[in-house]
Design a protein around this motif. Structure first.
Motif, short mmCIF file in Angstrom:
data_model
loop_
_atom_site.label_atom_id
_atom_site.label_comp_id
_atom_site.label_asym_id
_atom_site.label_seq_id
_atom_site.Cartn_x
_atom_site.Cartn_y
_atom_site.Cartn_z
N PHE A 76 10.46 8.57 -34.07
CA PHE A 76 9.92 7.65 -33.06
C PHE A 76 10.89 6.50 -32.81
O PHE A 76 11.19 6.15 -31.66
CB PHE A 76 8.57 7.12 -33.54
N GLU A 77 11.41 5.92 -33.88
CA GLU A 77 12.35 4.80 -33.73
C GLU A 77 13.64 5.24 -33.05
O GLU A 77 14.25 4.48 -32.28
CB GLU A 77 12.66 4.19 -35.10
N SER A 78 14.06 6.48 -33.32
CA SER A 78 15.31 6.96 -32.71
C SER A 78 15.18 7.09 -31.20
O SER A 78 16.15 6.92 -30.47
CB SER A 78 15.70 8.32 -33.32
N VAL A 79 13.96 7.40 -30.72
CA VAL A 79 13.74 7.49 -29.27
C VAL A 79 13.92 6.12 -28.63
O VAL A 79 14.52 5.98 -27.57
CB VAL A 79 12.34 8.06 -28.98
N ILE A 80 13.40 5.09 -29.31
CA ILE A 80 13.56 3.72 -28.79
C ILE A 80 15.02 3.30 -28.85
O ILE A 80 15.58 2.77 -27.88
CB ILE A 80 12.68 2.74 -29.58
N ASN A 81 15.65 3.55 -29.97
CA ASN A 81 17.04 3.12 -30.15
C ASN A 81 18.00 3.81 -29.21
O ASN A 81 19.06 3.26 -28.86
CB ASN A 81 17.47 3.37 -31.60
N LYS A 82 17.66 5.02 -28.77
CA LYS A 82 18.53 5.76 -27.88
C LYS A 82 18.78 4.99 -26.59
O LYS A 82 19.87 5.06 -26.01
CB LYS A 82 17.91 7.12 -27.57
#
Length: 356
Positions: A314-320
């Motif tokens: 989930f966090e990786s989607v935001i960080n992308k």
């Protein structure tokens, strides 16, 4: 006169059908404290406004009848220009109602703030929500499972939703349980809800209430409120790779990792757009790129269960989308996006002729 009456009755009937009379008036049949509070707030505002609307309609009809040309008993005052009493009523009552509505709006905005946790003796259940093209992905970080187009939670238990988007802005909405909240790429929004009782077997309707493209109408899911024991059994079944024992219509898979997550992106264009792109391609490269495109879905993605989920997905989607601000290294992701952008650019001249 007869035609006027028939026209009014016809319009009233159509309005009643469009507003859901006799059907699923879900906004007035809430199943949770948040949705119920919002429904009560809406109806209170409507009743207050009717205090002006109904008398105004009645007086308009009464004045027309009293001062009709055939009524010789009506007072005739051609020099009348002002009445303090009428001015006080005409201006005073609306001002008071507007003041009450302003207070209700302020109070309701704080009381039912999507970011405000629900008071409860039970520990909340955290669910991460990703709006994907064109489906909803639900991640249970504590249970370490994930689902597509289905969310389950125990009744009478607060549910803390953390939402983001992996494409354009969207809107998450379960009318029976809460208000809507937007999901945006690179951002995280919050929504809290609670179900007072277990849901029907088919669950509560959930969908996107914000147009986001050709596949927008397929962004539908089901929200199931179940007992704590049923929720525990469902989690155990999904983790064991046997989620279909709870929902035979679902698809059971293994881990939801970055590779699997990438396969959940649906389509590049509509069928019509792809056909036009192929027809208007001027080079073999443009035609090959258009032919390689997948069309948008014409029905919702089937419910899918994942027995495990990659940590931090989930966090990786935001960080992308926010790597410059978060200080994260997303060079690999950026390279993949660059390749996709180059492929898109190859068909852009033809695409512009279609009209996005």
């Amino acid at each position: 006169m007869r035609q006027t009456i028939l026209a009014v009755l016809s319009l009233s009937t159509i309005a009643a059908l469009l507003t859901g009379c006799g059907g699923d008036m879900v906004l007035l049949n809430s199943k949770g404290p948040v949705a119920q509070g919002q429904s009560d707030l809406m109806m209170t505002a409507i009743y207050l406004m009717l205090l002006v609307v109904i008398p105004s309609i009645l007086m308009a009809l009464w004045f027309g009848w009293k001062y009709r040309s055939s009524n010789k008993d009506a007072d005739y005052k051609p020099t009348w220009a002002h009445s303090t009493a009428i001015e006080i009523v005409v201006w005073g009552v609306p001002v008071i109602i507007i003041g009450i509505l302003a207070w209700l709006t302020w109070w309701g905005s704080h009381k039912y703030d999507p970011y405000r946790p629900i008071d409860s003796d039970k520990a909340p259940l955290t669910v991460q929500v990703i709006a994907e093209q064109f489906k909803w992905i639900f991640i249970y970080p504590e249970q370490e499972i994930a689902t597509v187009n289905e969310i389950r939670f125990p009744e009478k238990t607060p549910v803390n939703l953390r939402l983001t988007s992996n494409f354009t802005m969207n809107s998450f909405f379960i009318p029976a349980l809460s208000g809507q909240i937007y999901t945006m790429a690179g951002m995280q929004t919050h929504l809290h809800l609670l179900a007072d009782e277990t849901s029907p077997a088919e669950g509560y309707r959930g969908f996107s209430s914000n147009y986001s493209g050709y596949g927008f109408s397929q962004m539908r899911f089901r929200a199931h409120s179940v007992t704590e024991a049923q929720f525990a059994d469902w989690v155990a079944a999904v983790k064991a790779g046997n989620g279909t024992s709870i929902n035979p219509e679902a698809i059971q898979k293994g881990i939801l990792d970055q590779a699997e997550f990438a396969t959940l992106r649906d389509g590049n264009r509509s069928h019509h757009q792809i056909e036009v792109l192929i027809a208007k391609a001027t080079t073999p490269e443009e035609k090959a790129a258009a032919e390689a495109m997948k069309p948008y879905p014409t029905k919702p993605h089937p419910v899918t269960y994942y027995s495990s989920v990659e940590k931090g997905l989930f966090e990786s989607v935001i960080n992308k989308y926010m790597s410059n601000y978060h200080g994260a290294d997303h060079s690999a992701t950026a390279g993949a996006h660059g390749a996709a952008a180059n492929a898109h650019a190859a068909v852009e001249p033809a695409s512009s002729a279609v009209g996005e």
